[in-house]
Design an enzyme around this catalytic site. Structure first.
Site, short mmCIF file in Angstrom:
data_model
loop_
_atom_site.label_atom_id
_atom_site.label_comp_id
_atom_site.label_asym_id
_atom_site.label_seq_id
_atom_site.Cartn_x
_atom_site.Cartn_y
_atom_site.Cartn_z
N ARG A 228 0.86 -1.18 0.00
CA ARG A 228 0.00 0.00 0.00
C ARG A 228 0.90 1.23 0.00
O ARG A 228 1.93 1.26 0.69
CB ARG A 228 -0.90 0.03 1.24
CG ARG A 228 -2.05 -0.98 1.21
CD ARG A 228 -3.09 -0.65 0.12
NE ARG A 228 -4.22 -1.56 0.10
CZ ARG A 228 -4.33 -2.63 -0.72
NH1 ARG A 228 -3.37 -2.91 -1.59
NH2 ARG A 228 -5.42 -3.37 -0.68
N HIS A 276 -1.27 -0.38 -9.98
CA HIS A 276 -1.87 -1.33 -9.01
C HIS A 276 -2.26 -2.64 -9.70
O HIS A 276 -3.43 -3.04 -9.67
CB HIS A 276 -3.10 -0.69 -8.33
CG HIS A 276 -3.41 -1.32 -7.00
ND1 HIS A 276 -3.74 -0.61 -5.88
CD2 HIS A 276 -3.46 -2.62 -6.62
CE1 HIS A 276 -3.98 -1.44 -4.86
NE2 HIS A 276 -3.81 -2.67 -5.29
P1 NAP Z 1 -1.12 -11.32 5.56
O1 NAP Z 1 -1.25 -12.76 5.22
O2 NAP Z 1 -2.01 -10.74 6.60
O3 NAP Z 1 0.42 -11.06 5.97
C1 NAP Z 1 0.85 -9.84 6.48
C2 NAP Z 1 2.29 -9.98 6.94
O4 NAP Z 1 2.75 -8.70 7.38
C3 NAP Z 1 2.44 -10.94 8.12
O5 NAP Z 1 3.64 -11.67 8.00
C4 NAP Z 1 2.50 -9.98 9.31
O6 NAP Z 1 3.21 -10.49 10.42
C5 NAP Z 1 3.26 -8.82 8.71
N1 NAP Z 1 3.02 -7.60 9.48
C6 NAP Z 1 1.88 -6.92 9.66
N2 NAP Z 1 2.05 -5.86 10.46
C7 NAP Z 1 3.37 -5.89 10.82
C8 NAP Z 1 4.17 -5.07 11.64
N3 NAP Z 1 3.66 -4.00 12.27
N4 NAP Z 1 5.47 -5.39 11.79
C9 NAP Z 1 5.98 -6.48 11.17
N5 NAP Z 1 5.27 -7.30 10.35
C10 NAP Z 1 3.99 -7.00 10.19
O7 NAP Z 1 -1.33 -10.41 4.25
P2 NAP Z 1 -1.09 -10.82 2.71
O8 NAP Z 1 -2.25 -11.58 2.19
O9 NAP Z 1 0.27 -11.42 2.59
O10 NAP Z 1 -1.16 -9.38 2.02
C11 NAP Z 1 -0.25 -8.35 2.38
C12 NAP Z 1 -0.73 -7.02 1.80
O11 NAP Z 1 -0.52 -6.99 0.39
C13 NAP Z 1 -2.23 -6.74 1.92
O12 NAP Z 1 -2.55 -6.23 3.20
C14 NAP Z 1 -2.48 -5.75 0.81
O13 NAP Z 1 -2.37 -4.43 1.32
C15 NAP Z 1 -1.35 -5.99 -0.17
N6 NAP Z 1 -1.86 -6.46 -1.48
C16 NAP Z 1 -1.56 -5.72 -2.59
C17 NAP Z 1 -2.00 -6.13 -3.83
C18 NAP Z 1 -1.67 -5.36 -5.08
O14 NAP Z 1 -2.19 -5.67 -6.15
N7 NAP Z 1 -0.79 -4.38 -5.03
C19 NAP Z 1 -2.76 -7.32 -3.95
C20 NAP Z 1 -3.03 -8.04 -2.80
C21 NAP Z 1 -2.60 -7.60 -1.56
P3 NAP Z 1 2.67 -11.79 11.21
O15 NAP Z 1 2.90 -12.95 10.26
O16 NAP Z 1 3.54 -11.88 12.41
O17 NAP Z 1 1.21 -11.55 11.47
#
Ligand code: NAP
Length: 313
Positions: A228, A276
């Site tokens: 993001r 995006h």
């Molecule tokens: P997820 O499964 O919830 O994983 C999030 C990861 O970030 C986890 O490893 C979490 O740690 C870590 N995290 C969160 N807050 C943190 C902090 N304060 N300090 C350190 N680590 C932290 O999410 P995901 O499915 O992988 O997706 C990640 C993000 O990608 C989404 O939230 C979205 O914004 C973005 N996204 C972008 C697109 C695009 O097209 N550009 C598409 C899809 C998603 P823990 O494992 O310890 O909980």
């Protein structure tokens, strides 16, 4: 009144028709109806809403909702959007993870094989080879080791890159050096030739990649932000590029989208702007995931595991 599933927040009639067709094909046993076509009885009876970018007022108008299924992985706009503490289930989908991992590998190669420099050289008519750097001599750091970060790590390892990662809680991922917690962040950043951002936007991660964190990267490192926009401080990013400390940034996400015409990022020679597109929702696959969640709900009466609103993801 038979129960219907509400569909809320589609971008226009074409998207609504497309989404309805794919969702209906994945779960023919359910009746999915756009919010605008639901009468009062249907609104009272609805227990589940499938949402894209919903108007909170429409969710508020469904008094008996039990849970909300998002069609997107990122839910920062939904966390505090509703008038009740409804469980919010975000999209965790294998096809999205595959697509995102493919994008991470593609843009990692773009940096590792010096494509930004060769594109600049071609425009200037310059013939100048740069030294080749092997994947095994290139460390890619993943901010976030969740559904998308782990898929990206596996893809990068398969291509021979060295991979390090950072998350909030400890993670054991074969083949990667995994670190966690704020204190470990500068250590992780100091290892990175390429930093890939795949963490959610939360109060803790807003502005996380600022001047200090960018300075902690190896000189000449590159940044890929596929998470993001507000996670990276734009002014600090531009300063790090202008100073030469950061060699290049591939940005798929921005504070304001579409990126406004007056943004300096459009014309910065060290920036690749993407609209995006790194991890789009694949509707057939997303619909199958949503259908599985709904069937489990019908079987058990329990909503699927929702996001942790206190953490913000
Ligand atoms: P997820 O499964 O919830 O994983 C999030 C990861 O970030 C986890 O490893 C979490 O740690 C870590 N995290 C969160 N807050 C943190 C902090 N304060 N300090 C350190 N680590 C932290 O999410 P995901 O499915 O992988 O997706 C990640 C993000 O990608 C989404 O939230 C979205 O914004 C973005 N996204 C972008 C697109 C695009 O097209 N550009 C598409 C899809 C998603 P823990 O494992 O310890 O909980």
């Amino acid at each position: 009144m038979p129960e219907v599933i509400a569909l809320i927040g589609c971008k226009g009639p074409t998207q609504e028709t497309d989404y309805l067709a794919v969702l209906a094909a994945a779960m023919p046993e359910e009746r999915i109806v756009p919010f605008r076509l639901m009468d009062d009885g249907a609104r009272d009876a609805a227990r589940v809403a499938i949402v894209a970018n919903p108007d909170p007022a429409e969710v508020a108008a469904l008094p008996n909702l039990v849970w909300v299924q998002s069609l997107w992985a990122g839910v920062e706009r939904l966390v505090n959007a509703f008038d009740r503490p409804l469980p919010i289930v975000r999209l965790v989908d294998r096809e999205m993870a595959r697509t995102m991992a493919e994008a991470v590998l593609a843009w990692t190669y773009y940096i590792q094989r010096d494509m930004p420099a060769y594109a600049r050289q071609q425009r200037a008519g310059v013939w100048r080879p740069h030294p080749y750097r092997k994947p095994s001599d290139t460390t890619v750091g993943l901010l976030g080791l969740g559904a998308l970060g782990i898929a990206a790590a596996e893809r990068l390892l398969g291509a021979g890159f060295r991979v390090t990662g950072w998350s909030r809680s400890p993670k054991a991922v074969p083949g990667i050096e995994a670190m966690h917690g704020v204190a470990a962040l500068p250590i992780m950043l100091g290892r990175c030739d390429i930093l890939v951002c795949l963490i959610p936007l939360t109060p803790e991660t807003r502005g996380l990649i600022d001047a200090e964190r960018l300075a902690a990267l190896k000189p000449g490192a590159a940044l890929i932000n596929f998470a993001r926009g507000p996670i990276v401080a734009t002014d600090d990013l531009i300063a790090a590029l202008d100073s030469g400390h950061l060699a290049h940034a591939v940005l798929d996400v921005f504070e304001v989208e579409p990126l406004p015409a007056e943004s300096p990022l459009w014309s910065h020679p060290g920036v690749t702007v993407l609209p995006h597109i790194s991890g789009p929702t694949d509707m057939p696959s997303a619909a199958a995931t949503v259908a599985a969640n709904l069937r489990e709900f019908r079987r058990t009466g329990e909503p699927p595991q929702g996001i942790d609103k206190a953490r913000g993801y």
